[in-house]
Write a protein that holds these residues in place. Structure first.
Motif, PDB file in Angstrom:
ATOM      1  N   GLY A 182       0.821  -1.211   0.000  1.00 49.77           N
ATOM      2  CA  GLY A 182       0.000   0.000   0.000  1.00 49.77           C
ATOM      3  C   GLY A 182       0.852   1.258   0.000  1.00 49.77           C
ATOM      4  N   TRP A 183       1.908   1.258   0.808  1.00 48.76           N
ATOM      5  CA  TRP A 183       2.813   2.413   0.834  1.00 48.76           C
ATOM      6  C   TRP A 183       3.467   2.628  -0.523  1.00 48.76           C
ATOM      7  CZ3 TRP A 183       5.585   0.710   5.973  1.00 48.76           C
ATOM      8  CH2 TRP A 183       4.784   1.077   7.060  1.00 48.76           C
ATOM      9  N   LEU A 184       3.947   1.520  -1.109  1.00 48.83           N
ATOM     10  CA  LEU A 184       4.614   1.633  -2.408  1.00 48.83           C
ATOM     11  C   LEU A 184       3.662   2.188  -3.472  1.00 48.83           C
ATOM     12  CD1 LEU A 184       6.708  -1.667  -2.607  1.00 48.83           C
ATOM     13  CD2 LEU A 184       7.580   0.670  -2.389  1.00 48.83           C
ATOM     14  N   LEU A 185       2.447   1.671  -3.517  1.00 50.88           N
ATOM     15  CA  LEU A 185       1.496   2.129  -4.527  1.00 50.88           C
ATOM     16  C   LEU A 185       1.114   3.590  -4.311  1.00 50.88           C
ATOM     17  CD1 LEU A 185      -0.786  -1.016  -4.944  1.00 50.88           C
ATOM     18  CD2 LEU A 185       0.918  -0.121  -6.540  1.00 50.88           C
ATOM     19  N   ALA A 186       1.013   3.988  -3.049  1.00 55.09           N
ATOM     20  CA  ALA A 186       0.694   5.394  -2.773  1.00 55.09           C
ATOM     21  C   ALA A 186       1.813   6.296  -3.278  1.00 55.09           C
ATOM     22  CB  ALA A 186       0.479   5.599  -1.272  1.00 55.09           C
ATOM     23  N   GLY A 187       3.060   5.873  -3.073  1.00 59.90           N
ATOM     24  CA  GLY A 187       4.183   6.673  -3.537  1.00 59.90           C
ATOM     25  C   GLY A 187       4.346   6.652  -5.044  1.00 59.90           C
ATOM     26  N   ILE A 188       4.193   5.449  -5.635  1.00 59.58           N
ATOM     27  CA  ILE A 188       4.373   5.308  -7.077  1.00 59.58           C
ATOM     28  C   ILE A 188       3.340   6.120  -7.850  1.00 59.58           C
ATOM     29  CG2 ILE A 188       4.119   3.634  -8.975  1.00 59.58           C
ATOM     30  CD1 ILE A 188       5.491   1.565  -7.121  1.00 59.58           C
ATOM     31  N   THR A 189       2.118   6.126  -7.336  1.00 60.77           N
ATOM     32  CA  THR A 189       1.038   6.813  -8.059  1.00 60.77           C
ATOM     33  C   THR A 189       0.796   8.235  -7.558  1.00 60.77           C
ATOM     34  OG1 THR A 189      -0.656   5.913  -6.559  1.00 60.77           O
ATOM     35  CG2 THR A 189      -0.117   4.620  -8.531  1.00 60.77           C
ATOM     36  N   ALA A 190       1.637   8.732  -6.654  1.00 66.96           N
ATOM     37  CA  ALA A 190       1.450  10.093  -6.132  1.00 66.96           C
ATOM     38  C   ALA A 190       1.487  11.109  -7.270  1.00 66.96           C
ATOM     39  CB  ALA A 190       2.543  10.429  -5.128  1.00 66.96           C
ATOM     40  N   GLY A 191       0.494  11.960  -7.307  1.00 71.52           N
ATOM     41  CA  GLY A 191       0.447  12.983  -8.335  1.00 71.52           C
ATOM     42  C   GLY A 191      -0.170  12.539  -9.635  1.00 71.52           C
ATOM     43  N   SER A 192      -0.547  11.259  -9.725  1.00 66.12           N
ATOM     44  CA  SER A 192      -1.175  10.775 -10.961  1.00 66.12           C
ATOM     45  C   SER A 192      -2.645  11.123 -10.948  1.00 66.12           C
ATOM     46  CB  SER A 192      -1.008   9.256 -11.080  1.00 66.12           C
ATOM     47  OG  SER A 192      -1.706   8.606 -10.033  1.00 66.12           O
ATOM     48  N   SER A 193      -3.260  10.971 -12.096  1.00 66.84           N
ATOM     49  CA  SER A 193      -4.701  11.220 -12.215  1.00 66.84           C
ATOM     50  C   SER A 193      -5.452  10.155 -11.447  1.00 66.84           C
ATOM     51  CB  SER A 193      -5.120  11.200 -13.677  1.00 66.84           C
ATOM     52  OG  SER A 193      -4.414  12.191 -14.396  1.00 66.84           O
ATOM     53  N   PRO A 194      -6.631  10.451 -10.919  1.00 70.42           N
ATOM     54  CA  PRO A 194      -7.440   9.426 -10.236  1.00 70.42           C
ATOM     55  C   PRO A 194      -7.758   8.293 -11.186  1.00 70.42           C
ATOM     56  CG  PRO A 194      -8.329  11.641  -9.858  1.00 70.42           C
ATOM     57  CD  PRO A 194      -7.287  11.772 -10.924  1.00 70.42           C
ATOM     58  N   PRO A 195      -7.866   7.031 -10.666  1.00 68.79           N
ATOM     59  CA  PRO A 195      -8.235   5.916 -11.525  1.00 68.79           C
ATOM     60  C   PRO A 195      -9.484   6.221 -12.336  1.00 68.79           C
ATOM     61  CG  PRO A 195      -7.650   5.159  -9.309  1.00 68.79           C
ATOM     62  CD  PRO A 195      -7.709   6.674  -9.261  1.00 68.79           C
ATOM     63  N   GLY A 196      -9.386   5.954 -13.621  1.00 69.64           N
ATOM     64  CA  GLY A 196     -10.531   6.191 -14.497  1.00 69.64           C
ATOM     65  C   GLY A 196     -10.597   7.592 -15.024  1.00 69.64           C
ATOM     66  N   GLY A 197      -9.714   8.480 -14.517  1.00 68.80           N
ATOM     67  CA  GLY A 197      -9.734   9.861 -14.982  1.00 68.80           C
ATOM     68  C   GLY A 197      -8.850  10.068 -16.169  1.00 68.80           C
TER      69      GLY A 197
END
Length: 199
Positions: A182-197
């Motif tokens: 969960g921590w890794l995914l939060a960091g990896i996707t930080a600043g990305s568009s919301p899923p589906g956006g």
């Protein structure tokens, strides 16, 4: 006219499955050091050159064995509605499969993953999900490696030690894996568009 000549492996009555099964048994018994083309030939009762009808080298043999394990990983569809949840499901399945083959975890570590057809397929799905989650193209490869290292490393922590003991309880390691993922995914996707956006 079709040729009736057969290679040494065929003359010995071997199949590729026989070779991989014997290699898997040697790895289970003694780890990567126990597997060589010579030791495998002894196990199968054939001359070492017979094996080259099926695999070109020990490296290819290891990759084939590891790739067979990865066939057990359950992967989501690349177009699953929530790409972050898809990544989590894929990596959790990978970790669970590794737990089911603890004797091969050191081999995955030594090979830094796997390189066969299943590894490529799973890697392509993971890369697509990372892109859909908003990860920049230049970071996709590194993100994939970080996630793979987390899965293999966590499985290694859960493995039984050489003295037959588990330094950490499997449930504790799994809880740590899940939280760390969960921590890794939060960091990896930080600043990305919301899923589906968009993006």
């Amino acid at each position: 006219m079709r040729s009736t000549s057969r290679g040494p492996g065929q003359r010995a009555g071997l199949t590729r499955a026989d070779v991989l099964t014997a290699a898997r048994a040697l790895l289970a018994e003694g780890g990567i050091e126990a597997l060589s083309m010579r030791s495998l030939a002894r196990r199968l009762g054939v001359a070492p050159n017979t094996l080259y009808s099926y695999v070109r080298s020990k490296t290819e043999l290891l990759d084939e064995v590891l790739d067979g394990v990865l066939a057990e990983v359950r992967a989501p569809e690349a177009d699953t509605p929530d790409p972050v949840a898809g990544i989590s499901a894929l990596m959790t399945s990978t970790y669970t499969v590794l737990l089911g083959h603890p004797d091969l975890v050191p081999v995955f570590l030594a090979r830094q993953g796997a390189r066969g057809a299943n590894a490529v397929r799973l890697g392509e799905i993971l890369d697509t999900l990372l892109r859909r989650a908003g990860v920049d193209e230049s970071d996709v490869g590194q993100a994939r490696r970080v996630l793979i290292v987390h899965a293999i490393g966590s499985a290694a922590f859960a493995a039984v030690g050489p003295d037959g003991e588990r330094p950490l309880a499997p449930a504790d390691v799994t809880a740590q894996f899940t939280r760390g993922l969960g921590w890794l995914l939060a960091g990896i996707t930080a600043g990305s568009s919301p899923p589906g956006g968009a993006g």
